[in-house]
Design an enzyme around this catalytic site. Structure first.
Site, PDB file in Angstrom:
ATOM      1  N   MET A 162       0.862  -1.176   0.000  1.00  0.00           N
ATOM      2  CA  MET A 162       0.000   0.000   0.000  1.00  0.00           C
ATOM      3  C   MET A 162       0.902   1.231   0.000  1.00  0.00           C
ATOM      4  O   MET A 162       1.688   1.425   0.926  1.00  0.00           O
ATOM      5  CB  MET A 162      -0.898  -0.033   1.242  1.00  0.00           C
ATOM      6  CG  MET A 162      -1.781   1.156   1.433  1.00  0.00           C
ATOM      7  SD  MET A 162      -3.103   0.881   2.673  1.00  0.00           S
ATOM      8  CE  MET A 162      -2.206   0.173   4.040  1.00  0.00           C
ATOM      9  N   ARG A 298      -6.213  -1.700   9.494  1.00  0.00           N
ATOM     10  CA  ARG A 298      -6.393  -1.151  10.835  1.00  0.00           C
ATOM     11  C   ARG A 298      -6.849  -2.217  11.821  1.00  0.00           C
ATOM     12  O   ARG A 298      -6.372  -2.262  12.962  1.00  0.00           O
ATOM     13  CB  ARG A 298      -7.373   0.026  10.788  1.00  0.00           C
ATOM     14  CG  ARG A 298      -6.742   1.269  10.190  1.00  0.00           C
ATOM     15  CD  ARG A 298      -7.712   2.408   9.977  1.00  0.00           C
ATOM     16  NE  ARG A 298      -6.968   3.596   9.530  1.00  0.00           N
ATOM     17  CZ  ARG A 298      -7.534   4.758   9.205  1.00  0.00           C
ATOM     18  NH1 ARG A 298      -8.852   4.894   9.272  1.00  0.00           N
ATOM     19  NH2 ARG A 298      -6.788   5.783   8.823  1.00  0.00           N
ATOM     20  N   TYR A 439       1.407   3.612  12.805  1.00  0.00           N
ATOM     21  CA  TYR A 439       1.131   3.380  11.392  1.00  0.00           C
ATOM     22  C   TYR A 439      -0.308   2.949  11.145  1.00  0.00           C
ATOM     23  O   TYR A 439      -1.020   2.551  12.049  1.00  0.00           O
ATOM     24  CB  TYR A 439       2.140   2.448  10.735  1.00  0.00           C
ATOM     25  CG  TYR A 439       2.330   1.028  11.228  1.00  0.00           C
ATOM     26  CD1 TYR A 439       1.507   0.399  12.133  1.00  0.00           C
ATOM     27  CD2 TYR A 439       3.418   0.290  10.720  1.00  0.00           C
ATOM     28  CE1 TYR A 439       1.722  -0.902  12.528  1.00  0.00           C
ATOM     29  CE2 TYR A 439       3.643  -1.015  11.114  1.00  0.00           C
ATOM     30  CZ  TYR A 439       2.785  -1.603  12.027  1.00  0.00           C
ATOM     31  OH  TYR A 439       3.007  -2.905  12.412  1.00  0.00           O
ATOM     32  N   GLU A 440      -0.715   3.100   9.891  1.00  0.00           N
ATOM     33  CA  GLU A 440      -2.122   2.891   9.461  1.00  0.00           C
ATOM     34  C   GLU A 440      -3.082   3.833  10.174  1.00  0.00           C
ATOM     35  O   GLU A 440      -4.241   3.488  10.427  1.00  0.00           O
ATOM     36  CB  GLU A 440      -2.560   1.430   9.666  1.00  0.00           C
ATOM     37  CG  GLU A 440      -1.722   0.423   8.923  1.00  0.00           C
ATOM     38  CD  GLU A 440      -1.654   0.669   7.435  1.00  0.00           C
ATOM     39  OE1 GLU A 440      -2.550   1.347   6.898  1.00  0.00           O
ATOM     40  OE2 GLU A 440      -0.699   0.200   6.798  1.00  0.00           O
ATOM     41  N   GLY A 441      -2.609   5.019  10.476  1.00  0.00           N
ATOM     42  CA  GLY A 441      -3.446   6.012  11.147  1.00  0.00           C
ATOM     43  C   GLY A 441      -3.151   6.050  12.631  1.00  0.00           C
ATOM     44  O   GLY A 441      -3.409   5.081  13.343  1.00  0.00           O
TER      45      GLY A 441
END
Length: 601
Positions: A162, A298, A439-441
């Site tokens: 991604m 997530r 990471y990932e928000g």
């Protein structure tokens, strides 16, 4: 160094008693899955995690991936382990049979993925990102792209990534600059730089399929002008064979605090003529498409928090059983005993154990609702389950990962001074865990999503906001009332009732102030996320306690149920009381966050 042992007994309990495995295996599409098959899968997965993945984890930490001239060599043993992982079919578990997958329920694949992540977070990231890319292509790619790329990606012959973040943009995807120029043959030429690309370059698979966010020349500004492209490392011929190397290169890999065996790449696209890529779905809808992959990621990052906490607990427990130091307070036996007999060591272990079990209950419960949302024949049930998944995805991600940092830190504390020494292995879990709330928000991004899209902006036909959260609160309050009326479990009921009330008060305050005082609401967002995680985790632990008590009352002599009762009580007595303090910080603490002038920081 301890050896990882999959907590299969607790996994089975949560799957069967809390998450509704039997109901889920009876849903349309899961006819070939039953509880007996799941038991066998768990046993075999546990063996693979312990015998193949766990032994390479510490080695990968000591000698991480290496990048030289754009080529990445992975840590010792990772290539062989990944190939065996794919050959034995584990990689294909989550995907649809249409593309060579096994089509198992999310609930089952999430439980199995816990084992991979406990044995090595760095290893588990590779199949996680690939399966997320598969999901995005399945939902949004053309039939031609699906046929050309998915079978090898599902098999693990090719992996996926991604590509979102850019050096100047960080989490602000509206600021991305990577360009995509359309070509006469229907392809696009991609130019730009992406950073923090997990497993962006490596030697464990034949090809790497990058999903890349970029802008078309006529794209509108901001997030509305982002498109999604499939950009392979090696171009793929019409017969499926690999062709020429695409115009993309790994410029470097990051030197990180943890997850050393996972190569985190800086990817450069189009240093010559432009990397060749293909549009996924429609132009300018790339961010929405990428969220298919991001939401998958997530939940899986939340599972990383659970997994590394379990591993740190096992490591600390093994040390506490072996390490002899001093006489326990009040012990006059004169016998030398391990530190497990010291009250504060027991407190720390109980904290690690109870919080890990609560995270497992929450994660699996959400995974079960993912299956209900996608496979239940009743549309109303599908909608209810999807609403719960949407509401709790940021909680799984945020609460489980923030908890993991604390739990792995506690694991070091149990070791004392030697925990700070790398040779004991305790520090790796702390270092590996530290990326998970980022990471990932980040946790703040998850929290703002929770109080914004999932709470204040959620409206039903009557115009009520936050109705999914309110429905969940009512369900939790109902259990609390039942337990209060239950003589044996009344203490759990009172603790849960008080915590639910605190959550309800904080929710009401946020809904009242979100539009009029957005900064005040945002100042309490992370506290609200943690509050939700603690209360929902406490609710599921209370449910676990009642189930365990009922088994014991029916004549079971299984010590597991006795332990579950004790662990649930610890959570109620030591974690649920935090709800009141968090609610107070949300409803009355924003001024101290916001009032200090910038010059006085």
């Amino acid at each position: 160094m301890s050896t990882y042992i999959a907590p299969v007994r607790d996994m089975r309990f949560v799957l069967n008693e809390l998450a509704g495995l039997e109901e889920i295996t009876g849903l349309p599409g899961f006819e070939e899955t039953d509880t007996e098959l799941v038991e066998a899968i768990l046993d075999e997965a546990g063996k693979f995690a312990a015998e193949v993945i766990d032994p390479i984890n510490a080695k990968g930490d000591r000698q991480g991936a290496v990048c030289k001239d754009g080529e990445v060599t992975t840590s010792p043993g990772y290539k062989e382990a990944f190939q065996l992982f794919c050959e034995t079919g584990w990689h294909a578990m989550p995907a649809s049979p249409e593309y060579g997958g096994q089509g198992l329920p999310h609930l089952v694949t999430m439980a199995v993925s816990e084992m991979w992540k406990s044995a090595s977070i760095a290893f588990g990231l590779c199949p996680m990102l690939t399966n997320g890319a598969v999901e995005a292509i399945v939902h949004h790619g053309s039939d031609a792209l699906k046929a050309k790329y998915l079978p090898n990606m599902v098999a693990g012959v090719w992996t996926g990534t991604m590509n979102l973040t850019e050096p100047q943009a960080g989490s602000d995807l509206a600021a991305i600059r990577t360009k995509a120029v359309p070509q006469a043959d229907g392809s696009y030429r991609i130019t730009g730089t992406k950073i923090f690309i997990t497993w962006g370059e490596h030697d464990v698979a034949e090809n790497i399929i990058h999903l890349v966010l970029a802008r078309l020349p006529d794209a509108p500004p901001g997030v509305k002008g982002i498109s999604l492209f499939l950009v392979p490392k090696f171009l793929v011929n019409d017969d499926g064979s690999l062709g020429a190397r695409n115009d993309l290169v790994c410029a470097s890999i990051e030197h990180k605090l943890g997850i050393h065996a996972s190569p985190t790449a800086v990817m450069s696209f189009g240093e010559k003529d432009g990397a060749i890529g293909w549009l996924i779905g429609e132009a300018n809808k790339g961010l929405a498409y990428m969220f298919t992959m991001m939401n998958h990621a997530r939940l899986n990052i939340g599972m990383e928090g659970l997994s590394v906490s379990e591993r740190a607990y096992q490591h600390a427990l093994a040390y506490a059983r072996e390490r002899v130091q001093g006489a326990p307070i009040g012990d006059r036996s004169g016998q030398v005993k391990p530190i497990l007999h010291h009250p504060d060591v027991r407190r720390m272990l109980m904290d690690m154990k109870s919080r890990t079990e609560a995270m497992r209950a929450l994660s699996y419960w959400v995974a079960g609702h993912m299956d209900l949302a996608s496979h239940h024949p009743d549309a109303a049930q599908q909608a209810r389950s999807q609403a719960y998944v949407d509401l709790l995805t940021p909680v799984v991600k945020g609460w489980c990962t923030e908890s993991a940092v604390e739990i792995t830190s506690t694991g070091i504390q149990i070791h004392g001074g030697v925990g700070f020494v790398e040779e004991t292995g305790a520090a790796q879990y702390f270092r590996d865990a530290r990326i998970t709330p980022i990471y990932e928000g980040t946790t703040a991004i998850q929290a703002n999503d929770l109080i914004g899209r999932k709470l204040a902006r959620e409206k039903n036909e009557a115009g009520e906001t936050g109705f999914t959260a309110r429905a969940l609160h009512a369900e939790m309050a109902a259990l609390a009332a039942e337990l209060v009326a239950d003589g044996q479990l009344a203490d759990l009921g009172h603790a849960l009732a008080t915590a639910v009330q605190a959550l309800q008060e904080a929710t009401t305050w946020l809904l009242q102030h979100y539009d009029s005082e957005p900064q005040a609401a945002a100042a309490g967002a992370v506290a609200y996320l943690k509050l939700t995680g603690i209360v929902v985790g406490g609710w599921l632990m209370a449910r676990s306690a009642r189930i365990a008590r009922d088994h014991l009352a029916a004549g079971s002599s299984d010590d597991f149920y006795k332990a579950k009762l004790t662990t649930a009580r610890y959570f109620a007595q030591h974690q649920l009381p935090q709800a009141g303090g968090l609610a107070a910080a949300i409803t009355g603490g924003s001024s101290s966050v916001l009032e200090l002038p910038e010059s006085l920081f």
